[in-house]
Write a protein that holds these residues in place. Structure first.
Motif, mmCIF file in Angstrom:
data_model
loop_
_atom_site.group_PDB
_atom_site.id
_atom_site.type_symbol
_atom_site.label_atom_id
_atom_site.label_comp_id
_atom_site.label_asym_id
_atom_site.label_seq_id
_atom_site.Cartn_x
_atom_site.Cartn_y
_atom_site.Cartn_z
ATOM 1 N N ASN A 14 -1.579 1.816 5.395
ATOM 2 C CA ASN A 14 -2.704 2.565 4.842
ATOM 3 C C ASN A 14 -2.671 2.632 3.316
ATOM 4 O O ASN A 14 -3.438 3.350 2.700
ATOM 5 C CB ASN A 14 -2.759 3.982 5.430
ATOM 6 N N HIS A 15 -1.739 1.888 2.713
ATOM 7 C CA HIS A 15 -1.712 1.773 1.244
ATOM 8 C C HIS A 15 -1.904 0.309 0.870
ATOM 9 O O HIS A 15 -1.223 -0.577 1.388
ATOM 10 C CB HIS A 15 -0.389 2.289 0.668
ATOM 11 N N GLU A 16 -2.828 0.060 -0.047
ATOM 12 C CA GLU A 16 -3.219 -1.316 -0.374
ATOM 13 C C GLU A 16 -2.105 -2.165 -0.983
ATOM 14 O O GLU A 16 -2.174 -3.398 -0.960
ATOM 15 C CB GLU A 16 -4.424 -1.292 -1.330
ATOM 16 N N LYS A 17 -1.079 -1.520 -1.522
ATOM 17 C CA LYS A 17 -0.013 -2.283 -2.175
ATOM 18 C C LYS A 17 1.288 -2.321 -1.371
ATOM 19 O O LYS A 17 2.304 -2.792 -1.876
ATOM 20 C CB LYS A 17 0.264 -1.705 -3.578
ATOM 21 N N ILE A 18 1.254 -1.816 -0.158
ATOM 22 C CA ILE A 18 2.465 -1.782 0.674
ATOM 23 C C ILE A 18 2.188 -2.471 2.006
ATOM 24 O O ILE A 18 1.197 -2.157 2.682
ATOM 25 C CB ILE A 18 2.943 -0.335 0.915
ATOM 26 N N PHE A 19 3.064 -3.415 2.368
ATOM 27 C CA PHE A 19 2.939 -4.146 3.625
ATOM 28 C C PHE A 19 4.256 -4.040 4.396
ATOM 29 O O PHE A 19 5.280 -3.620 3.856
ATOM 30 C CB PHE A 19 2.594 -5.616 3.349
ATOM 31 N N ILE A 20 4.212 -4.436 5.666
ATOM 32 C CA ILE A 20 5.417 -4.390 6.504
ATOM 33 C C ILE A 20 5.696 -5.780 7.047
ATOM 34 O O ILE A 20 4.809 -6.429 7.625
ATOM 35 C CB ILE A 20 5.241 -3.400 7.683
ATOM 36 N N ALA A 21 6.933 -6.252 6.855
ATOM 37 C CA ALA A 21 7.366 -7.515 7.457
ATOM 38 C C ALA A 21 7.688 -7.247 8.920
ATOM 39 O O ALA A 21 8.385 -6.283 9.235
ATOM 40 C CB ALA A 21 8.591 -8.047 6.727
ATOM 41 N N GLN A 22 7.155 -8.074 9.794
ATOM 42 C CA GLN A 22 7.429 -7.883 11.215
ATOM 43 C C GLN A 22 8.927 -8.096 11.466
ATOM 44 O O GLN A 22 9.507 -9.087 11.032
ATOM 45 C CB GLN A 22 6.596 -8.855 12.052
ATOM 46 N N PRO A 23 9.556 -7.157 12.173
ATOM 47 C CA PRO A 23 11.017 -7.159 12.282
ATOM 48 C C PRO A 23 11.583 -8.338 13.068
ATOM 49 O O PRO A 23 10.959 -8.853 13.987
ATOM 50 C CB PRO A 23 11.307 -5.837 13.005
#
Length: 612
Positions: free
Chosen positions: A558-567
């Protein structure tokens, strides 16, 4: 003019002045009616007198001094040379049985001092006069102002009203077609930003001031890119919030920083989410005295934590940070812990007794070439030290654990990157069996952090160069310390456990361009004033860094500058066995065995050999 030529000219001047002095002394003594006998003495002996004096002057180094720096010491030197040379001339006349009135010698001595000393000191006086005259002219800096709005008008008004500032507004640049050709406070608006270079040349501009506090970072970067094509010093007004805070004061005008060239917009934090995460909590920051750790402490202080625990092995940084935060946040509770994350017993003791709710783990060795040369230390600190902190957090039920990682952990080609990737794997695997929420935040290089390239470049520039770049094509991701830490805190607030958060690093930056820009911002011309030398890639160094592993997907948040790498999970028990084996090899094996086994545990770790 060469030094030998200057010396020859000074000798010729002395020859003339010595003889004028001798003749003038008799002229003054006898009121222009010099007896013929004395005139014959002068005529027959002037060559010997001149030679004697020149020899003494030369022996006493009157022709070796830099007379543009003449001072009282040089004046004493002149007095000595004139006195000794005249004494020797006196003895010469006695030997030749030539007699002059006694006060003639006093007159000769005085006039010699006036002529010889005056010829030297007048050089400095004339030089200083010219310098002051030139400085008076040059000190008035001719200014170009970019932005014909309120800020630009304010700058022009201030400079016109305060002549002591030595700034003279000459021209204004603005992209608004309606304003071009008009005047603002009497200063013409001559063109758009694309015409900056031509206007600078035509108007002999010394400095450029960017006065558009409402402009976004990309607009500022585009303007700076145009300004960099000139040799002018570039200054800038702060952004709108700072401009309003300062009530439009010109005191906030500053030189353009390297951060301005990145063109990155300010981070918009979800303050409520972070506040809920940190307010009233005990927060432990390992490596709290370092560049990232200390900024974490500063930013966390804004959200009213119950206590900040700063853990660092180096007491001076921690002590300075303590005083800094205390000055700004007087009621905040701060605890300094001097400890090494390698000391398992000490770490357990700290977390058991102080019971942090959240741990930000920033302690690490991060210098790639040094860790390549000292791989055992990288394992002891980065891997085994992290394991100590992770196990203590797990054992004493810390709610959330946020590890600072690096883009060098992605497909690592060096020991430092591989050690950080192993830490990522470890926290992801233990997250499956722990009540603690373990996450990592992965990002690239941080401008101005300890060990980063910017402080090195600045130091090399201050020493006159050369600036060293490892490869002409090497590129890196960059963000500011403030931005990276804000995003780390934001990521920590949204963590559920097991994530590796990836920060939006923007466009990669070519290090060679960065070096050139920094030289220009320092007021020099690259390659001409400050050389740049390509030294070759160092052991373990890539041409470019990556943010995702092969096979890793990416999820938005929900933050435009933060992403999550799939584990990519690994069995915890197996990983623990492998780390124990690595620990044993680190203690008993050689360097190559450590690297070989690290490659076995971290499958993406490949030793890289690049031909420079």
């Amino acid at each position: 003019m060469g030094r030998k030529t200057k010396k020859l000219i000074l000798i010729i001047i002395d020859i003339i002045l010595i003889n004028i002095s001798f003749y003038l002394s008799f002229y003054l003594k006898f009121d222009s009616n010099i007896p013929l006998i004395y005139l014959s003495y002068i005529t027959n002996n002037f060559i010997i007198i001149t030679v004697i004096k020149l020899i003494i002057f030369s022996y006493l180094k009157l022709y070796k001094n830099f007379w543009k720096y003449a001072s009282i010491e040089e004046l004493i030197q002149i007095l000595a040379a004139v006195f000794i040379s005249n004494i020797i001339v006196l003895f010469y006349f006695i030997l030749r049985k030539i007699s002059f009135p006694q006060n003639i010698y006093i007159l000769i001595f005085i006039i010699d001092i006036l002529f010889v000393g005056g010829s030297r000191l007048s050089y400095r006086v004339i030089r200083e006069f010219k310098k002051r005259k030139l400085n008076l002219k040059n000190n008035i800096k001719r200014i170009m102002i970019i932005g014909a709005g309120d800020a630009g008008a304010m700058i022009i008004r201030e400079f016109k009203n305060n002549l002591k500032l030595n700034y003279k507004p000459i021209v204004v640049i603005d992209d608004d077609e309606k304003k071009i050709g008009q005047r603002i406070n009497g200063i013409p608006i001559l063109g758009r930003k694309t015409e900056i270079v031509n206007v600078v040349k035509n108007k002999n501009i010394d400095e450029i001031i960017i006065a558009i506090p409402s402009a976004d970072k990309k607009q500022i970067r585009d303007i700076i890119d145009e300004c960099k094509k000139t040799k002018c010093k570039i200054k800038i007004l702060p952004n709108m919030s700072e401009y309003i805070e300062s009530r439009g004061s010109i005191n906030n005008i500053r030189y353009v920083k390297i951060e301005d060239l990145l063109g990155r917009e300010e981070v918009k934090l979800k303050v409520e989410e972070i506040s809920e995460h940190l307010k009233g909590k005990n927060v432990l920051v390992t490596g709290g005295g370092g560049s990232i750790g200390s900024e974490l402490c500063r930013q966390i202080s804004k959200f009213n934590p119950k206590k900040i625990i700063i853990l660092d092995i180096y007491e001076n940084n921690a002590y300075n940070l303590l005083n800094e935060i205390k000055r700004k946040y007087k009621n905040i509770d701060i605890k300094i812990i001097i400890a090494s994350i390698r000391d398992k017993q000490r770490i357990n003791e700290v977390i058991k007794n102080l019971m942090p709710d959240i741990v930000f783990h920033a302690a690490a060795h991060k210098h790639v070439p040094l860790m390549e040369s000292n791989p055992k230390e990288a394992i002891k600190n980065n891997v085994l030290g992290t394991v100590n902190v992770v196990l203590a957090a797990h054992k004493y039920h810390v709610k959330r654990f946020v590890m600072i990682s690096t883009d060098k952990a992605v497909n690592p080609t060096n020991v430092m990157g591989a050690s950080k990737r192993l830490c990522e794997m470890y926290i992801q695997s233990i997250n499956n069996i722990s009540k603690t929420e373990f996450v990592a935040v992965r990002f690239g290089n941080v401008l101005g952090s300890n060990g980063s390239v910017i402080p090195l470049f600045k130091e090399q520039i201050s020493e006159g160069g050369p600036v060293t770049v490892t490869h002409k094509n090497v590129i890196r991701y960059f963000m500011t310390i403030q931005e990276s830490v804000q995003l780390v805190i934001q990521a920590g607030a949204m963590a559920l456990g097991g994530e590796i958060f990836i920060l939006d690093m923007g466009e990669p930056v070519k290090i060679l361009n960065l070096a050139e820009d920094l030289i220009k911002l320092s007021g020099f011309e690259p390659y001409k004033d400050i050389p740049i030398v390509i030294t070759g890639l160092r052991d373990g160094e890539k041409l470019y860094e990556e943010l995702l592993l092969d096979g890793e997907g990416i999820l938005s948040t929900n933050h435009e500058k933060i992403f999550i790498a799939q584990p990519q999970f690994k069995d915890y028990e197996l990983l623990v066995e492998e780390i124990e084996k690595l620990k044993e090899i680190t203690s008993n094996g050689n360097v190559q065995e450590v690297k070989d086994y690290l490659q076995k545990i971290v499958p993406n770790y490949k030793t890289l050999f690049i031909k420079n």
